[in-house]
Design an enzyme around this catalytic site. Sequence first.
Site, mmCIF file in Angstrom:
data_model
loop_
_atom_site.group_PDB
_atom_site.id
_atom_site.type_symbol
_atom_site.label_atom_id
_atom_site.label_comp_id
_atom_site.label_asym_id
_atom_site.label_seq_id
_atom_site.Cartn_x
_atom_site.Cartn_y
_atom_site.Cartn_z
ATOM 1 N N HIS A 60 12.185 16.513 21.807
ATOM 2 C CA HIS A 60 11.130 15.743 22.452
ATOM 3 C C HIS A 60 11.077 15.890 23.959
ATOM 4 O O HIS A 60 10.110 15.484 24.569
ATOM 5 C CB HIS A 60 11.257 14.256 22.112
ATOM 6 C CG HIS A 60 10.644 13.928 20.792
ATOM 7 N ND1 HIS A 60 11.160 14.393 19.623
ATOM 8 C CD2 HIS A 60 9.537 13.210 20.479
ATOM 9 C CE1 HIS A 60 10.430 13.956 18.620
ATOM 10 N NE2 HIS A 60 9.419 13.245 19.118
ATOM 11 N N CYS A 73 -24.392 -22.447 -2.015
ATOM 12 C CA CYS A 73 -25.576 -21.942 -2.717
ATOM 13 C C CYS A 73 -25.456 -22.348 -4.183
ATOM 14 O O CYS A 73 -24.407 -22.214 -4.781
ATOM 15 C CB CYS A 73 -25.663 -20.419 -2.610
ATOM 16 S SG CYS A 73 -27.148 -19.747 -3.384
ATOM 17 N N CYS A 96 -21.209 -9.202 -7.116
ATOM 18 C CA CYS A 96 -21.076 -8.466 -8.369
ATOM 19 C C CYS A 96 -21.241 -9.412 -9.536
ATOM 20 O O CYS A 96 -20.649 -10.484 -9.564
ATOM 21 C CB CYS A 96 -19.719 -7.785 -8.446
ATOM 22 S SG CYS A 96 -19.491 -6.962 -10.032
ATOM 23 N N CYS A 146 11.302 1.061 22.164
ATOM 24 C CA CYS A 146 11.526 2.484 22.406
ATOM 25 C C CYS A 146 11.541 3.287 21.114
ATOM 26 O O CYS A 146 12.035 2.833 20.088
ATOM 27 C CB CYS A 146 12.852 2.652 23.140
ATOM 28 S SG CYS A 146 13.267 4.364 23.419
ATOM 29 N N CYS A 170 -10.135 -43.628 -30.263
ATOM 30 C CA CYS A 170 -8.737 -43.763 -30.658
ATOM 31 C C CYS A 170 -8.261 -45.204 -30.533
ATOM 32 O O CYS A 170 -7.235 -45.577 -31.098
ATOM 33 C CB CYS A 170 -7.864 -42.874 -29.787
ATOM 34 S SG CYS A 170 -8.173 -43.163 -28.037
ATOM 35 N N CYS A 217 16.985 6.913 7.988
ATOM 36 C CA CYS A 217 17.507 8.000 8.802
ATOM 37 C C CYS A 217 17.327 9.301 8.041
ATOM 38 O O CYS A 217 17.676 9.377 6.859
ATOM 39 C CB CYS A 217 18.980 7.757 9.085
ATOM 40 S SG CYS A 217 19.789 9.199 9.797
HETATM 41 ZN ZN LIG Z 1 -6.506 -42.309 -26.904
HETATM 42 ZN ZN LIG Z 2 -17.468 -6.321 -10.230
HETATM 43 ZN ZN LIG Z 3 -27.123 -17.529 -3.240
HETATM 44 ZN ZN LIG Z 4 8.266 12.114 17.803
HETATM 45 ZN ZN LIG Z 5 22.017 8.301 9.729
#
Ligand SMILES: [Zn+2]
Ligand SMILES: [Zn+2]
Ligand SMILES: [Zn+2]
Ligand SMILES: [Zn+2]
Ligand SMILES: [Zn+2]
Lengths: 482, 152
Positions: free
Chosen positions: A299, A189, A222, A276, A111, A263
């Site tokens: 409870h 690797c 994979c 608690c 260019c 609730c």
């Molecule tokens: Zn260029």
């Molecule tokens: Zn796969």
């Molecule tokens: Zn490998």
């Molecule tokens: Zn409970």
């Molecule tokens: Zn309530």
Amino acid sequence: MQQDIEHISGIFGVEPDIASLLLRYMNWNKERLIEKYMDNAHAVSTAAGIVPPEKSPEPSCSQIGPRRSSRLGISKPSKSKASERSPPAGEPFVCPICFDDTQQETLALACGHLFCRACWGAYVSSKVRTEAESWITCMAEGCALVAPDSFVRTALGDDAQTWARFQELVVRHFVSCMPNLKYCPYPSCSYTVSCPAAASKSALATIVPTVRCGASGAHVFCFGCAIETDHRPVICAVAKMWLQKCRDDSETANWIKSNTKECSKCQSTIEKNGGCNHMTCKKCKYEFCWVCMGPWSEHGTAWYSCNRYDEKASVDARDAQSKSRASLERYLHYYNRWANHEQSARLSAELYAKTEQKMEEMQLASALSWIEVQFMRKAVDESVRCRGTLKWTYSMAYYLEKGNEKELFEDNQRDLERAVEELSELIESPIDPEVIMSLRQKVTDKTVYVQKRNEIMLEDTARGFLEGRWTWNVDVEGFEKD
Amino acid sequence: MAVSTRRLQKELVEIQKQGTPVGITLLSADDFQTWLFTVQVLGDTIYSGELFALKFRFDGQYPIQPPAVQFVVDEKYQAPVHPHVYSNGHICASILGNEWSPVLSVIAVCVTIQSMLASCKKKERPPDNERYVKHAPENPKKTQFVYHDDTV
Ligand SMILES: [Zn+2]
Ligand SMILES: [Zn+2]
Ligand SMILES: [Zn+2]
Ligand SMILES: [Zn+2]
Ligand SMILES: [Zn+2]
Ligand SMILES: [Zn+2]
């Protein structure tokens, strides 16, 4: 790769450098390149950043025989063009990037955009090293010309390291374009693996192309997707979908799950801020248990530990929770199990170290030789492998449509899960010199059993894919409903 | 002298000699690390009457690598409401990323961003604003933007 370059260079009559750019532009699809190039060499060369686009379209009469001349232009970026933009003789060149007028060595692509060599060097090196980019365009704004290999080399001067990295990037690009070639994703690797069975996309609906690289038996991954581990038994599309969901949802979902509940009387959201479990709704004053959501009145004094999770009143109260929460709960049920196995896998290095130590202790406490205590290592190997399988079965189960097939799948999953947990417990049990021999027998037997369960899980799931036995509760790539 | 310093010096001299384009003023350039500009969008636009501040941060890689550019968000300034501008001031524009060219200057960036605002028809935040702002790194250059439609 080199063969393709020489081949193209030969038929088109261009320099190997140019042939390489053309091939890289076409993602190394030689056949398509030949077809396109024969059709309109100039257009391809322009698009590939080899020749600058013509400023103003030439009058149509000169289009009759331009192909030849444009070809010449490709093989030899004309020197005269570059000098067009050089400053008039006598005035020193001032690089428009660094404004350093002592830099008199200049370079330009076809260019003609002229810059000093130091700037080109810094630019090319920055592209290669920081951006891992091998497609290096001209530094001028909006200019799409691309630096061929020889230009890159000149610009880099004696920086051999960056030049080597550039060449590696080009090879990586080549490998990524070959459907039957893939790099081993394990860190440091550099082996490539080929897997012709996975070359077609449709095959991925029925098989999980798991491969092992030639460098190490542990490099299992994979071939069909970007997941860098063995994701058997679940197919790529489902595995991918699950990972995406985990990325999107888990953060908010986990926070909501652990910090807020609704609730069961008035449905207003309640945040838990203390330890608690006795909760009182700020709005309606209803008192309930954080763990089971059942009424607190039932409870008694067992406030420190709730064991009423399955009692009728508690189940009903939880049922009353909103629908959206139900789907969140469903997701979390699978997610938590998935995450649990994932975490165990992350901790496997520790487990191996601990086991190593145990094997030494065992030798001291008994008459067993080093070879004879290897059963422990085998057991750990197997448990790690099975946790990998289990992990992915939860992603599959999340998307499986309810029904007999899913129940059978989850039966296999449960059997494997139970066996693995039992084996893990054995591995981690303390060493008692009295019972080492019987422990050894138990661990060995359990390892064999776990291995068998894992094979059943993998094989049955794989067979299910081939038989088309699995149906999904969402749209899965390759399973388009017809 | 480092290339980035020489280059910024040159740009500064140019600004002092020729002034800044209409609507853009230099607020501060006390060193070669951080420069501040104010930007106004001229003419009949949805931002008329608003004043924004742009912060440029340079490292030794400038101009080979783009500067880190963002709108200032503090007691005095807000980020413009624009589909490519996040509420924390980060800007998603390809010229600050993969379309950066070392020949572009600080002023060229100001002008490009000014015209990006000028051509906007609707005040909107990017669709992923909330999520992005929550997790965004402090420096916008650390973000790998997927450039939205650049024609907006
Ligand atoms: Zn260029
Ligand atoms: Zn796969
Ligand atoms: Zn490998
Ligand atoms: Zn409970
Ligand atoms: Zn309530
Ligand atoms: Zn230069």
